[in-house]
Write a protein that holds these residues in place. Structure first.
Motif, PDB file in Angstrom:
ATOM      1  N   GLU A 135     -25.941  44.052  21.125  1.00  0.00           N
ATOM      2  CA  GLU A 135     -26.102  43.854  19.675  1.00  0.00           C
ATOM      3  C   GLU A 135     -25.786  45.161  18.986  1.00  0.00           C
ATOM      4  OE1 GLU A 135     -29.810  42.042  18.492  1.00  0.00           O
ATOM      5  OE2 GLU A 135     -29.620  40.538  20.083  1.00  0.00           O
ATOM      6  N   PHE A 136     -24.609  45.245  18.416  1.00  0.00           N
ATOM      7  CA  PHE A 136     -24.199  46.497  17.779  1.00  0.00           C
ATOM      8  C   PHE A 136     -24.748  46.551  16.364  1.00  0.00           C
ATOM      9  CE2 PHE A 136     -20.686  45.278  20.718  1.00  0.00           C
ATOM     10  CZ  PHE A 136     -20.825  46.329  21.622  1.00  0.00           C
ATOM     11  N   LYS A 137     -25.246  47.752  15.997  1.00  0.00           N
ATOM     12  CA  LYS A 137     -25.741  47.898  14.613  1.00  0.00           C
ATOM     13  C   LYS A 137     -24.612  48.323  13.685  1.00  0.00           C
ATOM     14  CE  LYS A 137     -30.463  49.041  15.907  1.00  0.00           C
ATOM     15  NZ  LYS A 137     -30.142  49.321  17.332  1.00  0.00           N
ATOM     16  N   THR A 138     -23.652  49.065  14.256  1.00  0.00           N
ATOM     17  CA  THR A 138     -22.555  49.560  13.413  1.00  0.00           C
ATOM     18  C   THR A 138     -21.215  49.342  14.112  1.00  0.00           C
ATOM     19  OG1 THR A 138     -22.635  51.728  14.463  1.00  0.00           O
ATOM     20  CG2 THR A 138     -24.005  51.439  12.491  1.00  0.00           C
ATOM     21  N   THR A 139     -20.179  49.405  13.314  1.00  0.00           N
ATOM     22  CA  THR A 139     -18.820  49.322  13.850  1.00  0.00           C
ATOM     23  C   THR A 139     -18.581  50.474  14.812  1.00  0.00           C
ATOM     24  OG1 THR A 139     -18.005  48.253  11.876  1.00  0.00           O
ATOM     25  CG2 THR A 139     -16.388  49.452  13.148  1.00  0.00           C
ATOM     26  N   ALA A 144     -17.217  52.517  20.127  1.00  0.00           N
ATOM     27  CA  ALA A 144     -17.480  53.438  21.243  1.00  0.00           C
ATOM     28  C   ALA A 144     -17.562  52.658  22.553  1.00  0.00           C
ATOM     29  CB  ALA A 144     -18.764  54.218  20.991  1.00  0.00           C
ATOM     30  N   GLN A 145     -18.190  51.496  22.514  1.00  0.00           N
ATOM     31  CA  GLN A 145     -18.325  50.656  23.706  1.00  0.00           C
ATOM     32  C   GLN A 145     -16.939  50.243  24.227  1.00  0.00           C
ATOM     33  OE1 GLN A 145     -18.561  48.175  25.907  1.00  0.00           O
ATOM     34  NE2 GLN A 145     -20.427  49.186  26.642  1.00  0.00           N
ATOM     35  N   LEU A 146     -16.134  49.748  23.309  1.00  0.00           N
ATOM     36  CA  LEU A 146     -14.802  49.286  23.697  1.00  0.00           C
ATOM     37  C   LEU A 146     -13.929  50.453  24.156  1.00  0.00           C
ATOM     38  CD1 LEU A 146     -13.136  46.606  23.675  1.00  0.00           C
ATOM     39  CD2 LEU A 146     -12.101  47.436  21.575  1.00  0.00           C
ATOM     40  N   ARG A 147     -14.060  51.562  23.428  1.00  0.00           N
ATOM     41  CA  ARG A 147     -13.245  52.753  23.746  1.00  0.00           C
ATOM     42  C   ARG A 147     -13.483  53.217  25.182  1.00  0.00           C
ATOM     43  NH1 ARG A 147     -14.275  55.556  19.341  1.00  0.00           N
ATOM     44  NH2 ARG A 147     -15.996  56.738  20.195  1.00  0.00           N
ATOM     45  N   ASN A 148     -14.743  53.254  25.561  1.00  0.00           N
ATOM     46  CA  ASN A 148     -15.093  53.720  26.899  1.00  0.00           C
ATOM     47  C   ASN A 148     -14.390  52.866  27.955  1.00  0.00           C
ATOM     48  OD1 ASN A 148     -16.528  55.187  28.874  1.00  0.00           O
ATOM     49  ND2 ASN A 148     -18.014  53.527  29.042  1.00  0.00           N
ATOM     50  N   MET A 187     -17.297  43.768  14.008  1.00  0.00           N
ATOM     51  CA  MET A 187     -15.954  44.280  13.689  1.00  0.00           C
ATOM     52  C   MET A 187     -15.004  43.222  13.152  1.00  0.00           C
ATOM     53  SD  MET A 187     -15.187  46.766  16.947  1.00  0.00           S
ATOM     54  CE  MET A 187     -13.732  47.538  16.238  1.00  0.00           C
ATOM     55  N   GLY A 188     -15.386  41.956  13.239  1.00  0.00           N
ATOM     56  CA  GLY A 188     -14.449  40.895  12.862  1.00  0.00           C
ATOM     57  C   GLY A 188     -13.174  41.035  13.688  1.00  0.00           C
ATOM     58  N   GLU A 189     -12.053  40.683  13.092  1.00  0.00           N
ATOM     59  CA  GLU A 189     -10.784  40.718  13.829  1.00  0.00           C
ATOM     60  C   GLU A 189     -10.306  42.145  14.104  1.00  0.00           C
ATOM     61  OE1 GLU A 189      -8.271  36.967  12.904  1.00  0.00           O
ATOM     62  OE2 GLU A 189      -6.878  38.659  12.657  1.00  0.00           O
ATOM     63  N   ASN A 190     -10.949  43.130  13.435  1.00  0.00           N
ATOM     64  CA  ASN A 190     -10.513  44.521  13.648  1.00  0.00           C
ATOM     65  C   ASN A 190     -10.713  44.987  15.076  1.00  0.00           C
ATOM     66  OD1 ASN A 190      -9.549  44.969  11.132  1.00  0.00           O
ATOM     67  ND2 ASN A 190     -11.526  45.655  10.318  1.00  0.00           N
ATOM     68  N   ILE A 191     -11.538  44.263  15.837  1.00  0.00           N
ATOM     69  CA  ILE A 191     -11.677  44.638  17.242  1.00  0.00           C
ATOM     70  C   ILE A 191     -10.318  44.564  17.947  1.00  0.00           C
ATOM     71  CG2 ILE A 191     -12.345  42.290  17.952  1.00  0.00           C
ATOM     72  CD1 ILE A 191     -13.602  43.556  20.384  1.00  0.00           C
ATOM     73  N   ILE A 192      -9.499  43.630  17.539  1.00  0.00           N
ATOM     74  CA  ILE A 192      -8.179  43.472  18.170  1.00  0.00           C
ATOM     75  C   ILE A 192      -7.294  44.657  17.807  1.00  0.00           C
ATOM     76  CG2 ILE A 192      -6.161  41.939  18.389  1.00  0.00           C
ATOM     77  CD1 ILE A 192      -8.835  40.695  19.378  1.00  0.00           C
ATOM     78  N   ASP A 193      -7.313  45.013  16.529  1.00  0.00           N
ATOM     79  CA  ASP A 193      -6.491  46.138  16.068  1.00  0.00           C
ATOM     80  C   ASP A 193      -6.887  47.396  16.835  1.00  0.00           C
ATOM     81  OD1 ASP A 193      -6.755  44.037  14.203  1.00  0.00           O
ATOM     82  OD2 ASP A 193      -6.108  45.294  12.541  1.00  0.00           O
TER      83      ASP A 193
END
Ligand code: 9MR
Length: 380
Positions: A135-139, A144-148, A187-193
């Protein structure tokens, strides 16, 4: 975005006329044949500027007969499950690279190109439970999770992986809407970007592809439309997506239901994809015979004829860069456990039977490749 030199419409004429015919003749006379007297599929594909390959899983690496088929027929492989997050990172602090590294080493040792599948399977069903429960509180936290994860994987297999099925199955197959996940909640669709930006930075030489299972089937109309609109949105936002991976499973509808109307709808979809300036890849071809008659001769003939029709269409696009089959041997294919036949008998979804013998489907694909138009540019 670089466009291919020939359009599909140019290619159709090209195949019938001089150059296509000359290439076919030279391929038939001079190409190396295997001990069966067949020209390997990779040779037929490469002669036309394409790659040919298959999915491989870790247990198949110790199946000598399977390996022999891969060595003979394929120029590239993709890991069936070994580069998926549920294999690599099944718990927050568990990093299980062994199976994925084994596939990568097999590719290196056998001079095979390696395709990557997949860094973001944007479908909760196949994402590890612990990732779905985040459960992410912020974008920033979600990024950071995805980046790792994406950075580690992209770097580990760079530059070996020439193309990533970077994002997989982000569009709902019933509604065409963008799927919800723990990441999209903030993040909505921005996760893809963001995922594409990360991959571009850390796998700079790899082709970055969106991969999905929309198909020619009547039931897939909303899915096809959803994927097209999604790709348009990505391109409008400047996301560096270079191609669409067309998985090419057909599930609900049978190969003998690939009617003229469905072919027309499918060509319209493919035309719209390439008109966006994207490359296309057949990434996971196999054929489901859940509802076909028991008769093996009929099934094999109908599936071969479908295979030829399907690839004649796909190969008419100069934007098609590669063909991958989702496993080369019938009894090892995932469809045996998915939508099983009510009579309980085995399906025949791939190019080789359970005795590792080539089937009519293999010959159908070979014929289609032999008659395919020549691409002016080689692979990439
Ligand atoms: O063939 C794969 C099967 O062994 C796995 O259990 C399943 C779930 O990870 O995934 C299958 O492969 C899928 C691919 O990764 C994405 N497109 C659909 C494929 C068939 O389900």
């Amino acid at each position: 975005m670089m466009r291919s030199v020939l359009s599909r419409r140019d290619c159709l004429g090209y195949a019938i006329g001089g150059v296509g015919a000359a290439t076919l003749a030279s391929c038939q006379t001079s190409a190396p044949k295997d001990d069966r007297g067949d020209i390997p599929l990779k040779v037929l594909a490469e002669a036309k500027g394409l790659r040919f390959g298959t999915a491989v899983n870790q247990s198949q690496l110790s199946d000598e007969k399977y390996v022999e088929i891969v060595r003979r027929e394929c120029g590239s492989i993709v890991a069936e499950n070994e580069h998926k997050r549920y294999t690599i990172n099944p718990a927050p602090d568990v990093w299980n690279y062994g199976p994925g590294d084994a596939i990568a080493s097999f590719a290196k040792d056998n001079d095979l190109h390696l395709r990557g599948h997949t860094l973001l399977w944007h479908k909760a069903e196949w994402s590890p439970k612990w990732v779905n429960e985040l459960e992410f509180k912020t974008t920033a936290e979600a990024e950071a999770q995805l980046r790792n994860y994406v950075t580690k994987l992209a770097q580990r297999y760079n530059p070996q992986v020439y193309a990533w099925d970077l994002v997989n199955e982000a569009i709902d197959d019933q509604t065409g809407a963008f799927r919800e996940t723990s990441f999209s909640a903030v993040m909505g669709e921005n996760i893809i970007d963001y995922c594409f930006q990360l991959a571009q930075e850390h796998a700079p030489d790899a082709r970055l592809v969106y991969n999905d299972y929309m198909s020619w089937e009547g039931v897939s109309a909303a899915h096809r439309n959803g994927v097209l609109r999604f790709l348009e949105r990505l391109l409008k936002r400047g996301v560096p997506v270079q191609g669409l991976g067309i998985q090419s499973h057909s599930n609900a509808e049978m190969p003998d239901e690939f009617t003229r109307v469905k072919r027309k709808d499918w060509i319209k979809f493919c035309d719209e994809v390439v008109d966006l300036g994207l490359e296309i890849y057949v990434t996971e071809f196999d054929v489901n015979d859940t509802r076909m008659t028991k008769d093996i001769a009929y099934r094999d003939q109908a599936m071969a004829s479908y295979t030829k029709d399907y690839f004649d269409i796909m190969l008419s696009y100069s934007e098609l860069k590669e063909i991958l089959i989702w496993g080369m041997v019938d009894d090892q294919n995932w469809l045996q456990g998915f939508m099983p036949r009510t009579d309980g008998i085995a399906k025949r979804p791939t190019l080789y039977d359970e005795n590792y013998k080539p089937k009519a489907m293999r010959q159908a694909l070979a014929n289609s490749l032999q008659h395919a138009p020549q691409r002016e540019q080689g692979f990439f």
